[in-house]
Motif scaffolding. Structure first.
Motif, mmCIF file in Angstrom:
data_model
loop_
_atom_site.group_PDB
_atom_site.id
_atom_site.type_symbol
_atom_site.label_atom_id
_atom_site.label_comp_id
_atom_site.label_asym_id
_atom_site.label_seq_id
_atom_site.Cartn_x
_atom_site.Cartn_y
_atom_site.Cartn_z
ATOM 1 N N ALA A 71 0.835 -1.208 0.000
ATOM 2 C CA ALA A 71 0.000 0.000 0.000
ATOM 3 C C ALA A 71 0.866 1.254 0.000
ATOM 4 N N ASP A 72 1.951 1.262 0.799
ATOM 5 C CA ASP A 72 2.842 2.425 0.866
ATOM 6 C C ASP A 72 3.547 2.673 -0.470
ATOM 7 N N VAL A 73 3.981 1.597 -1.123
ATOM 8 C CA VAL A 73 4.642 1.740 -2.426
ATOM 9 C C VAL A 73 3.652 2.315 -3.438
ATOM 10 N N ALA A 80 5.732 4.184 -9.002
ATOM 11 C CA ALA A 80 4.619 3.612 -9.776
ATOM 12 C C ALA A 80 5.055 2.489 -10.711
ATOM 13 N N ASP A 81 6.309 2.508 -11.165
ATOM 14 C CA ASP A 81 6.762 1.488 -12.111
ATOM 15 C C ASP A 81 7.378 0.264 -11.437
ATOM 16 N N VAL A 82 7.425 0.242 -10.109
ATOM 17 C CA VAL A 82 7.958 -0.912 -9.384
ATOM 18 C C VAL A 82 6.885 -1.998 -9.353
ATOM 19 N N ARG A 83 7.221 -3.183 -9.840
ATOM 20 C CA ARG A 83 6.298 -4.312 -9.837
ATOM 21 C C ARG A 83 6.398 -5.033 -8.502
ATOM 22 N N LEU A 100 -4.078 -7.975 -4.298
ATOM 23 C CA LEU A 100 -4.323 -7.351 -5.599
ATOM 24 C C LEU A 100 -5.052 -6.025 -5.458
ATOM 25 N N GLU A 101 -5.987 -5.941 -4.507
ATOM 26 C CA GLU A 101 -6.691 -4.676 -4.264
ATOM 27 C C GLU A 101 -5.751 -3.589 -3.763
ATOM 28 N N LEU A 102 -4.717 -3.979 -3.038
ATOM 29 C CA LEU A 102 -3.741 -3.005 -2.531
ATOM 30 C C LEU A 102 -2.746 -2.580 -3.603
ATOM 31 N N GLY A 103 -2.796 -3.245 -4.755
ATOM 32 C CA GLY A 103 -1.937 -2.825 -5.854
ATOM 33 C C GLY A 103 -0.843 -3.797 -6.245
#
Length: 129
Positions: A71-73, A80-83, A100-103
């Motif tokens: 979530a912090d990332v 944004a481009d860090v997988r 997945l909801e957290l990104g």
């Protein structure tokens, strides 16, 4: 003179030493440039400092959970481009959905097959940035 392409940087955030060592070895053998830490409290600072291409992120970590780190990332536009590939021994559908909801870009249950891990890592590193 040919210039070799930059190796993808992979940060392993895993507190179980045997799993972390295996992931570190596998990422090196696959041609990636691995780094690792075992503590969730150090994760965000290391991600910001090294800006890896991919983070292999355990859910259950000391100090800060993998969910919180994810979530912090995702709240940091500079990252944004860090997988992020989340890993957990609690592989329920709810855990996967939460990640997945957290990104998170992917989610893998431990223990995982090496072929499955390789496939996910390649898939995530091949995504457009």
């Amino acid at each position: 003179m040919t210039v070799s392409p930059r190796r993808h940087r992979v940060l392993v955030i895993e507190d179980e030493d045997n799993i972390a060592l295996a992931l570190d070895y596998l990422m090196s053998r696959e041609g990636y440039e691995p780094d690792r830490i075992a503590n969730g409290g150090e994760a965000l600072g290391r991600i910001r400092a090294t800006h890896p291409d991919l983070v292999l992120l355990d859910v259950m970590l000391p100090e800060v959970s993998g969910y919180q780190i994810c979530a912090d990332v995702r709240r940091d536009p500079g990252l944004a481009d860090v997988r992020i590939l989340m890993m957990t021994a609690r592989g329920s559908a709810m855990e996967r959905q939460k990640g997945l909801e957290l990104g998170a870009d992917g989610f893998i249950s431990k223990p995982f097959e090496l072929t499955e891990l390789r496939r996910e890592v390649r898939r995530l590193l091949d995504l457009p940035r």
